[in-house]
Design a protein around this motif. Structure first.
Motif, PDB file in Angstrom:
ATOM      1  N   PRO A 394      39.770 -36.156 -39.397  1.00 52.28           N
ATOM      2  CA  PRO A 394      39.315 -36.197 -38.006  1.00 52.28           C
ATOM      3  C   PRO A 394      39.206 -34.792 -37.407  1.00 52.28           C
ATOM      4  O   PRO A 394      39.847 -33.858 -37.880  1.00 52.28           O
ATOM      5  N   LEU A 395      38.405 -34.692 -36.373  1.00 47.77           N
ATOM      6  CA  LEU A 395      38.282 -33.472 -35.585  1.00 47.77           C
ATOM      7  C   LEU A 395      38.654 -33.793 -34.154  1.00 47.77           C
ATOM      8  O   LEU A 395      38.134 -34.752 -33.573  1.00 47.77           O
ATOM      9  N   GLY A 396      39.556 -33.014 -33.595  1.00 45.15           N
ATOM     10  CA  GLY A 396      39.963 -33.203 -32.209  1.00 45.15           C
ATOM     11  C   GLY A 396      39.903 -31.894 -31.441  1.00 45.15           C
ATOM     12  O   GLY A 396      40.450 -30.893 -31.890  1.00 45.15           O
ATOM     13  N   ILE A 397      39.210 -31.900 -30.315  1.00 46.11           N
ATOM     14  CA  ILE A 397      39.081 -30.709 -29.471  1.00 46.11           C
ATOM     15  C   ILE A 397      39.521 -31.086 -28.071  1.00 46.11           C
ATOM     16  O   ILE A 397      38.894 -31.918 -27.410  1.00 46.11           O
ATOM     17  N   ALA A 398      40.626 -30.492 -27.630  1.00 48.80           N
ATOM     18  CA  ALA A 398      41.118 -30.740 -26.272  1.00 48.80           C
ATOM     19  C   ALA A 398      40.428 -29.789 -25.309  1.00 48.80           C
ATOM     20  O   ALA A 398      40.244 -28.608 -25.596  1.00 48.80           O
ATOM     21  N   MET A 399      40.039 -30.316 -24.124  1.00 49.76           N
ATOM     22  CA  MET A 399      39.380 -29.511 -23.109  1.00 49.76           C
ATOM     23  C   MET A 399      40.231 -29.502 -21.845  1.00 49.76           C
ATOM     24  O   MET A 399      41.236 -30.214 -21.754  1.00 49.76           O
ATOM     25  N   THR A 405      36.250 -35.889 -29.873  1.00 46.77           N
ATOM     26  CA  THR A 405      36.756 -36.396 -31.140  1.00 46.77           C
ATOM     27  C   THR A 405      35.587 -36.807 -32.018  1.00 46.77           C
ATOM     28  O   THR A 405      34.476 -37.038 -31.533  1.00 46.77           O
ATOM     29  N   GLY A 406      35.850 -36.918 -33.328  1.00 42.72           N
ATOM     30  CA  GLY A 406      34.796 -37.357 -34.231  1.00 42.72           C
ATOM     31  C   GLY A 406      34.889 -36.679 -35.569  1.00 42.72           C
ATOM     32  O   GLY A 406      35.969 -36.308 -36.032  1.00 42.72           O
ATOM     33  N   ARG A 407      33.725 -36.491 -36.189  1.00 38.54           N
ATOM     34  CA  ARG A 407      33.682 -35.887 -37.518  1.00 38.54           C
ATOM     35  C   ARG A 407      32.416 -35.055 -37.655  1.00 38.54           C
ATOM     36  O   ARG A 407      31.409 -35.284 -36.959  1.00 38.54           O
ATOM     37  N   ALA A 408      32.486 -34.077 -38.573  1.00 33.83           N
ATOM     38  CA  ALA A 408      31.336 -33.237 -38.881  1.00 33.83           C
ATOM     39  C   ALA A 408      31.271 -33.053 -40.392  1.00 33.83           C
ATOM     40  O   ALA A 408      32.291 -32.857 -41.050  1.00 33.83           O
ATOM     41  N   VAL A 409      30.062 -33.137 -40.953  1.00 32.75           N
ATOM     42  CA  VAL A 409      29.868 -32.985 -42.387  1.00 32.75           C
ATOM     43  C   VAL A 409      28.751 -31.967 -42.623  1.00 32.75           C
ATOM     44  O   VAL A 409      27.679 -32.069 -42.026  1.00 32.75           O
ATOM     45  N   VAL A 410      29.037 -30.984 -43.487  1.00 25.45           N
ATOM     46  CA  VAL A 410      28.032 -30.019 -43.931  1.00 25.45           C
ATOM     47  C   VAL A 410      27.858 -30.225 -45.430  1.00 25.45           C
ATOM     48  O   VAL A 410      28.797 -30.016 -46.206  1.00 25.45           O
ATOM     49  N   ASP A 411      26.668 -30.630 -45.853  1.00 23.93           N
ATOM     50  CA  ASP A 411      26.425 -30.957 -47.262  1.00 23.93           C
ATOM     51  C   ASP A 411      25.301 -30.065 -47.793  1.00 23.93           C
ATOM     52  O   ASP A 411      24.142 -30.216 -47.410  1.00 23.93           O
ATOM     53  N   GLN A 412      25.660 -29.141 -48.692  1.00 24.28           N
ATOM     54  CA  GLN A 412      24.651 -28.236 -49.246  1.00 24.28           C
ATOM     55  C   GLN A 412      23.728 -28.981 -50.201  1.00 24.28           C
ATOM     56  O   GLN A 412      22.548 -28.648 -50.303  1.00 24.28           O
ATOM     57  N   ASP A 413      24.218 -29.956 -50.915  1.00 25.66           N
ATOM     58  CA  ASP A 413      23.523 -30.834 -51.870  1.00 25.66           C
ATOM     59  C   ASP A 413      22.420 -30.129 -52.664  1.00 25.66           C
ATOM     60  O   ASP A 413      21.317 -30.649 -52.847  1.00 25.66           O
ATOM     61  N   GLY A 414      22.733 -28.926 -53.147  1.00 27.39           N
ATOM     62  CA  GLY A 414      21.814 -28.211 -54.021  1.00 27.39           C
ATOM     63  C   GLY A 414      20.609 -27.611 -53.336  1.00 27.39           C
ATOM     64  O   GLY A 414      19.724 -27.057 -54.009  1.00 27.39           O
ATOM     65  N   ARG A 415      20.534 -27.667 -52.027  1.00 33.65           N
ATOM     66  CA  ARG A 415      19.373 -27.149 -51.288  1.00 33.65           C
ATOM     67  C   ARG A 415      19.638 -25.724 -50.787  1.00 33.65           C
ATOM     68  O   ARG A 415      20.772 -25.252 -50.748  1.00 33.65           O
ATOM     69  N   LYS A 416      18.573 -25.065 -50.366  1.00 32.99           N
ATOM     70  CA  LYS A 416      18.699 -23.729 -49.795  1.00 32.99           C
ATOM     71  C   LYS A 416      19.419 -23.785 -48.463  1.00 32.99           C
ATOM     72  O   LYS A 416      20.207 -22.895 -48.123  1.00 32.99           O
ATOM     73  N   GLU A 417      19.143 -24.834 -47.683  1.00 30.59           N
ATOM     74  CA  GLU A 417      19.801 -25.026 -46.395  1.00 30.59           C
ATOM     75  C   GLU A 417      20.589 -26.327 -46.410  1.00 30.59           C
ATOM     76  O   GLU A 417      20.104 -27.348 -46.922  1.00 30.59           O
ATOM     77  N   PRO A 418      21.786 -26.333 -45.840  1.00 32.42           N
ATOM     78  CA  PRO A 418      22.605 -27.549 -45.870  1.00 32.42           C
ATOM     79  C   PRO A 418      22.164 -28.563 -44.826  1.00 32.42           C
ATOM     80  O   PRO A 418      21.415 -28.248 -43.895  1.00 32.42           O
ATOM     81  N   LYS A 419      22.658 -29.788 -45.005  1.00 33.05           N
ATOM     82  CA  LYS A 419      22.438 -30.842 -44.022  1.00 33.05           C
ATOM     83  C   LYS A 419      23.690 -30.990 -43.182  1.00 33.05           C
ATOM     84  O   LYS A 419      24.793 -31.125 -43.708  1.00 33.05           O
ATOM     85  N   LEU A 420      23.531 -30.954 -41.870  1.00 31.83           N
ATOM     86  CA  LEU A 420      24.636 -31.127 -40.937  1.00 31.83           C
ATOM     87  C   LEU A 420      24.568 -32.533 -40.346  1.00 31.83           C
ATOM     88  O   LEU A 420      23.525 -32.952 -39.845  1.00 31.83           O
ATOM     89  N   ALA A 421      25.690 -33.237 -40.411  1.00 36.28           N
ATOM     90  CA  ALA A 421      25.780 -34.569 -39.801  1.00 36.28           C
ATOM     91  C   ALA A 421      26.936 -34.558 -38.817  1.00 36.28           C
ATOM     92  O   ALA A 421      28.071 -34.259 -39.185  1.00 36.28           O
TER      93      ALA A 421
END
Length: 618
Positions: A394-399, A405-421
């Motif tokens: 999990p990701l938690g950021i207090a303000m 709150t939530g999640r973040a995914v960075v997937d390079q998957d063999g590409r020049k530029e990654p996919k951010l979700a």
């Protein structure tokens, strides 16, 4: 039968005697073997290993007889690799090598004593990682049994490393009187340094741990390591305490080669243990700028990959500390050129992290920034890196108000530029907190972003993202004249007092995203006095607004202007544009005429704020 048995027994004894005689003869031959006759074979083996012709002046056995031969080898020359420049990789005037003969019967060569005099080594690593002393700079397992004796006199080592931007010239010495010593100077990424290392004499084959001290000292970079090795020069099994100070974390990275980045000045201390391919750091603490952190880390080599596991706790974090002065200046210049942006330009490309996996937990107890108060107060999460796929969940950021709150995914998957979700939810914040504090408009704010896009930075990925963004602000207040203006009620907007307030029932924004372009669906600003609706787009990565607003009062107005307004500019710097025809004298008299005739158009009704909020925040 008896005679046959006696003959059989004699044959066995004769066979055993013959075998014993052969073994004895072989051992005698091994003990007296003239190793100097193998000079040509040694030259050939070394030439094949280094890929160039190695020459040796002379090889002779100087011990006479025994299973612990001592060879004297003179005038050794190993030419330099062509790509590394002119000269030689190694020139050794005189070397004496003592080894065990019996392990040779099993194909193993074990050096036990080594003496080197008048040698020069020139070691080079190219920018692409090639090294001139072998096929690879990677280590190949543990060091094995240590030397019983090491003597080095008149030896110089020159080292040039284009990959890390470092070069050294040091003198090596080792004897029974002054022990093991390294002394010299050099530079690391242009920063001058002095180099020293000391340890006890390597002699007599003494068992027990071998203490050592190593130092790099300079104005911009200073590191000290003090500890013990399981055996002399056995860096595969050691325990040490390390302190470091540098004007930039990248200078320390030039020594430890961990793939770190540029920062503000840094100070570190750590307790480190190494056992073969496993590094354990049970205590790591330090400062970067005014940020402070502590943690632990374990590094293992498994099937050719580096496996990391860590736990970090930052008492204070300033994100600007994670950039150098040049990096901060470049960011400020970019912001001046394009204006302030809401989406950060943080780099997320993992292409250079090909063989590293890891799992980290992190906590940031207090977030600060150079100017004003940071809207973020604390952070925590779990980070997992697996074959160029980075997940924070999990990701938690207090303000200051609310939390993300939530999640973040960075997937390079063999590409020049990654996919951010991204799947992030903002809960319990306020308009004032998001605006930086204060302000005349209040209300609770909740939001949701579910986005996927490709890019080397977060800003680039959002600029190409598909998905949706939703925002709902509810149960607040705003100045009455602003509420009236949203309904194009000029009469009440002109007559409202400075302290008059209206209720903000809700602000609802739904933004379906396609290739970084969001289409407003819906945009509703609902107050107790008026309602305004918007159509148009918000485009990323420039965060440009192109929205048309139309509104109506909720009560009969004294003077209602027909027409619409345009919201332009950017998210951080919006600009409300009222067309000239709306402000024209003719339009003003039309409004008066409608007020006289009572034909000012329909009034607005209350929006279903609850249902709309649920729709955009789903």
């Amino acid at each position: 039968m008896r005679t046959a048995a006696i003959l059989s027994d004699k044959r066995v004894r004769w066979s055993a005697a013959i075998v014993a005689g052969i073994i004895a003869a072989l051992l005698m031959l091994l003990a007296a073997f003239p190793w100097g006759m193998l000079k040509g074979m040694i030259e050939d083996r070394l030439s094949r290993r280094f890929g160039r012709t190695v020459t040796i002046g002379r090889v002779e056995r100087i011990d006479g007889f025994g299973f612990h031969p001592m060879l004297r080898v003179t005038d050794i020359r190993i030419p330099q690799a062509r790509w590394a420049g002119e000269g030689d990789l190694a020139r050794i005037a005189d070397a004496r090598i003592g080894f065990l003969a019996l392990p040779l019967l099993r194909g193993r060569f074990k050096v036990r004593e080594l003496s080197v005099e008048r040698a020069t080594l020139t070691l080079v690593r190219a920018k692409d990682g090639r090294v001139n002393w072998g096929e690879s700079s990677d280590r190949k397992g543990p060091g094995g049994r240590p030397l019983d004796s090491l003597v080095i006199r008149g030896t110089t080592v020159l080292y040039r490393d284009a990959k890390q931007g470092r070069s050294f010239r040091v003198m090596l010495a080792s004897d029974t009187k002054q022990g093991f010593r390294i002394a010299g100077s050099g530079d690391v990424r242009g920063a001058p340094v002095i180099i020293e290392a000391t340890g006890p004499a390597i002699a007599g084959g003494a068992d027990g741990r071998w203490p050592f001290t190593a130092k790099i000292d300079g104005a911009a970079l200073a590191m000290t390591a003090k500890g013990t090795m399981a055996h002399p020069l056995d860096t595969d099994s050691m325990t040490l305490d390390v302190t470091a100070r540098a004007s930039d974390l990248k200078l320390i990275d030039a020594i430890i080669e961990a793939g770190l980045f540029r920062t503000q000045p840094v100070g570190l201390s750590a307790h480190v243990e190494r056992d073969g391919e496993t590094w354990t750091i049970p205590r790591l603490e330090g400062t970067v700028g005014r940020s402070r952190f502590a943690g632990k880390l374990k590094v293992e080599k498994v099937d050719g990959r580096t496996k990391l596991a860590g736990d970090f706790d930052a008492g204070v974090l300033d994100f600007d500390d994670l950039s150098s002065d040049e990096g901060i200046a470049q960011g400020e210049a970019k912001e001046r050129a394009i204006g302030p942006r809401l989406v950060p330009d943080t780099r997320i490309n993992l292409a250079k992290i090909g063989r590293t996996d890891g799992r980290f937990t992190f906590r940031v107890r207090r977030v600060v920034q150079r100017q004003g108060e940071s809207p973020i107060t604390a952070m925590q999460g779990t980070l997992v890196l697996d074959h160029q796929r980075l997940t924070i969940d999990p990701l938690g950021i207090a303000m200051r108000q609310g939390a993300i709150t939530g999640r973040a995914v960075v997937d390079q998957d063999g590409r020049k530029e990654p996919k951010l979700a991204l799947d992030l939810r903002l809960s319990g914040s306020s308009i004032g907190a998001l605006a930086g504090g204060g302000g005349s408009v209040t209300g609770r704010v909740d939001a949701r972003a579910v986005l996927t896009g490709r890019g080397s930075t977060i800003r680039e990925a959002i600029g190409r993202a598909d998905g949706r963004i939703g925002l709902a602000a509810r149960d607040g207040q705003l100045p009455a004249r602003i509420a009236s203006a949203l309904g194009f009620d000029a009469g009440r907007a002109l007559t409202a007092g400075d302290d008059d307030r209206a209720g903000l029932r809700c602000v609802i924004l739904g933004l379906p995203m396609r290739s970084g372009r969001g289409t407003v669906s819906p945009l509703i600003l609902d107050t107790t006095q008026s309602q305004s609706r918007g159509t148009g787009t918000i485009s990323f990565p420039d965060e440009r607004l192109a929205i048309t607003l139309t509104g109506a009062p909720k009560h009969n107005s004294i003077l209602r202007l027909p027409g619409s307004a345009t919201m332009a500019g950017t998210i951080r710097l919006p600009d409300i544009i009222v067309p000239k025809q709306v402000k024209s004298v003719g339009n003003f008299f039309k409004a008066i005429g409608r007020a006289i005739t009572g034909k000012q158009g329909p009034t607005a009704t209350d929006a279903d704020c609850g249902a709309l909020a649920a729709q955009v925040l789903r």
